[in-house]
Design a protein around this motif. Structure first.
Motif, PDB file in Angstrom:
ATOM      1  N   LYS A 250      -9.581 -11.556   1.907  1.00 35.12           N
ATOM      2  CA  LYS A 250      -8.139 -11.524   1.697  1.00 35.12           C
ATOM      3  C   LYS A 250      -7.799 -10.827   0.384  1.00 35.12           C
ATOM      4  O   LYS A 250      -6.848 -10.031   0.316  1.00 35.12           O
ATOM      5  CB  LYS A 250      -7.576 -12.947   1.700  1.00 35.12           C
ATOM      6  N   GLY A 251      -8.581 -11.129  -0.672  1.00 37.66           N
ATOM      7  CA  GLY A 251      -8.345 -10.459  -1.951  1.00 37.66           C
ATOM      8  C   GLY A 251      -8.513  -8.961  -1.844  1.00 37.66           C
ATOM      9  O   GLY A 251      -7.740  -8.198  -2.433  1.00 37.66           O
ATOM     10  N   TYR A 252      -9.503  -8.517  -1.064  1.00 40.53           N
ATOM     11  CA  TYR A 252      -9.722  -7.080  -0.883  1.00 40.53           C
ATOM     12  C   TYR A 252      -8.564  -6.447  -0.117  1.00 40.53           C
ATOM     13  O   TYR A 252      -8.118  -5.345  -0.459  1.00 40.53           O
ATOM     14  CB  TYR A 252     -11.034  -6.845  -0.149  1.00 40.53           C
ATOM     15  N   ARG A 253      -8.050  -7.144   0.890  1.00 43.13           N
ATOM     16  CA  ARG A 253      -6.900  -6.625   1.640  1.00 43.13           C
ATOM     17  C   ARG A 253      -5.680  -6.493   0.741  1.00 43.13           C
ATOM     18  O   ARG A 253      -4.955  -5.499   0.798  1.00 43.13           O
ATOM     19  CB  ARG A 253      -6.569  -7.544   2.821  1.00 43.13           C
ATOM     20  N   LEU A 254      -5.446  -7.517  -0.089  1.00 43.46           N
ATOM     21  CA  LEU A 254      -4.302  -7.452  -1.004  1.00 43.46           C
ATOM     22  C   LEU A 254      -4.469  -6.342  -2.035  1.00 43.46           C
ATOM     23  O   LEU A 254      -3.494  -5.681  -2.416  1.00 43.46           O
ATOM     24  CB  LEU A 254      -4.125  -8.805  -1.702  1.00 43.46           C
ATOM     25  N   TYR A 255      -5.713  -6.123  -2.475  1.00 40.68           N
ATOM     26  CA  TYR A 255      -5.972  -5.043  -3.431  1.00 40.68           C
ATOM     27  C   TYR A 255      -5.666  -3.694  -2.792  1.00 40.68           C
ATOM     28  O   TYR A 255      -5.007  -2.838  -3.405  1.00 40.68           O
ATOM     29  CB  TYR A 255      -7.418  -5.104  -3.891  1.00 40.68           C
ATOM     30  N   LYS A 256      -6.118  -3.496  -1.559  1.00 42.61           N
ATOM     31  CA  LYS A 256      -5.844  -2.227  -0.875  1.00 42.61           C
ATOM     32  C   LYS A 256      -4.352  -2.065  -0.635  1.00 42.61           C
ATOM     33  O   LYS A 256      -3.815  -0.960  -0.759  1.00 42.61           O
ATOM     34  CB  LYS A 256      -6.588  -2.175   0.454  1.00 42.61           C
ATOM     35  N   ARG A 257      -3.666  -3.155  -0.309  1.00 40.37           N
ATOM     36  CA  ARG A 257      -2.232  -3.079  -0.083  1.00 40.37           C
ATOM     37  C   ARG A 257      -1.492  -2.693  -1.359  1.00 40.37           C
ATOM     38  O   ARG A 257      -0.568  -1.881  -1.330  1.00 40.37           O
ATOM     39  CB  ARG A 257      -1.720  -4.428   0.436  1.00 40.37           C
ATOM     40  N   ARG A 259      -2.672  -1.002  -3.852  1.00 41.84           N
ATOM     41  CA  ARG A 259      -2.964   0.409  -4.138  1.00 41.84           C
ATOM     42  C   ARG A 259      -2.101   1.323  -3.285  1.00 41.84           C
ATOM     43  O   ARG A 259      -1.573   2.338  -3.768  1.00 41.84           O
ATOM     44  CB  ARG A 259      -4.444   0.697  -3.881  1.00 41.84           C
ATOM     45  N   SER A 260      -1.945   0.981  -2.006  1.00 45.19           N
ATOM     46  CA  SER A 260      -1.128   1.810  -1.125  1.00 45.19           C
ATOM     47  C   SER A 260       0.337   1.745  -1.515  1.00 45.19           C
ATOM     48  O   SER A 260       1.072   2.724  -1.407  1.00 45.19           O
ATOM     49  CB  SER A 260      -1.305   1.378   0.334  1.00 45.19           C
ATOM     50  N   PRO A 265       6.152   4.316  -2.734  1.00 47.41           N
ATOM     51  CA  PRO A 265       7.224   3.409  -3.130  1.00 47.41           C
ATOM     52  C   PRO A 265       7.975   2.834  -1.937  1.00 47.41           C
ATOM     53  O   PRO A 265       8.459   1.717  -1.986  1.00 47.41           O
ATOM     54  CB  PRO A 265       8.146   4.298  -3.985  1.00 47.41           C
ATOM     55  N   VAL A 266       8.077   3.601  -0.847  1.00 49.63           N
ATOM     56  CA  VAL A 266       8.805   3.118   0.320  1.00 49.63           C
ATOM     57  C   VAL A 266       8.103   1.912   0.914  1.00 49.63           C
ATOM     58  O   VAL A 266       8.715   0.917   1.305  1.00 49.63           O
ATOM     59  CB  VAL A 266       8.927   4.243   1.375  1.00 49.63           C
ATOM     60  N   ALA A 267       6.760   1.981   0.964  1.00 52.48           N
ATOM     61  CA  ALA A 267       5.997   0.863   1.529  1.00 52.48           C
ATOM     62  C   ALA A 267       6.187  -0.398   0.719  1.00 52.48           C
ATOM     63  O   ALA A 267       6.223  -1.493   1.250  1.00 52.48           O
ATOM     64  CB  ALA A 267       4.512   1.226   1.604  1.00 52.48           C
TER      65      ALA A 267
END
Length: 276
Positions: A250-257, A259-260, A265-267
């Motif tokens: 979950k931490g890795y998913r949040l980190y990737k999110r 970063r994206s 900025p729209v995301a």
């Protein structure tokens, strides 16, 4: 004995229902599911702080001889608050499950039934099993099978609760829609650190301390202990490793999110991670 059990049996349900009364007055837009979830997390944090404090006291008092030194809290806390809390928490988790699915409009959740209980046990099987195992293993070991030895190690087990307030804070911050703030990110780091140190690394540390007491190397300690002791520790450690892997994912998913979002900025405006 009944007077002792009444301590935790009154404190934790009392706090839970008090929070259920107070929170809707403060957060008027929250649903029943939101109120029950946060109430459960707040009570869990209070119990965790109590358990961690008791653990620190017991461990610091029994460092002279980790086998023979005694402290009254090692047994008293389990009986006064540990058993009542684990019993209460199964009920509180069920209520949180029930209201969460009721708010989503599931037909089976218009009222409590055996079907809703079965669905809760099926979905939260590992957590329910964890609580029942503590009730059926930790309590008898603490009261009857230790021969008045090993208070130090019981205190160490209390310290496993250190990560719980950070886990609960993460859930509450998401509930408050603060998952993008720096506090949520810093808290995520503390969750991983405290969970690993106090729920995983703690077990080899206890084996090492035991080996130091008897003057044997770490790798020989499992062969020096009874088989049931090793099996009990393995049963407690296995779900902790599983949950830690889930936390890392979950931490890795949040980190990737994050970063994206930084690159788009729209995301960042449109994304909503409250369901995590």
């Amino acid at each position: 004995m009944l007077q002792v059990l009444a301590c935790g049996a009154v404190v934790f349900p009392g706090l839970f229902f008090a929070f259920r009364r107070i929170l809707p007055c403060v957060f008027k837009h929250w649903s029943d599911a939101d109120v029950v979830l946060v109430s459960e997390r707040l009570v869990s944090s209070i119990h965790a702080i109590m358990a961690t404090t008791a653990g620190v006291i017991v461990v610091s008092s029994c460092r002279g001889s980790v086998i023979n030194d005694r402290h009254w809290l090692a047994t008293a806390f389990v009986v006064w608050y540990g058993v009542p809390y684990m019993t209460y928490d199964i009920f509180a988790m069920y209520l949180s499950h029930f209201h969460r699915f009721r708010v989503k409009g599931h037909e089976d959740y218009k009222q409590h039934s055996l079907r809703t209980v079965h669905s809760f046990i099926r979905r939260e099987f590992l957590l329910v099993l964890h609580h029942i195992a503590l009730l059926t293993i930790l309590l008898p070991v603490t009261l009857f099978f230790r021969r008045e030895q090993g208070d130090f190690f019981i205190g160490c087990l209390f310290l496993t609760e250190l990560s719980t307030p950070f886990v609960s804070l993460g859930k509450i911050l998401i509930q408050l829609s603060l998952q993008e703030c720096w506090l949520h990110k810093a808290n995520g780091g503390m969750v991983l650190l405290t969970f690993f140190m106090c729920r995983i690394a703690l077990f080899p540390y206890m084996y090492w301390v035991y080996g130091q007491h008897y003057g044997i190397p770490l790798y020989s300690v499992p062969f020096h202990l009874p088989l049931l002791t090793n099996l009990g520790n393995s049963c407690i450690l296995a779900p902790q490793v599983y949950w830690f892997v889930l936390l890392c994912r979950k931490g890795y998913r949040l980190y990737k999110r994050s970063r994206s979002q930084d690159s788009s900025p729209v995301a960042a405006v449109t994304d909503n991670s409250k369901d995590d």
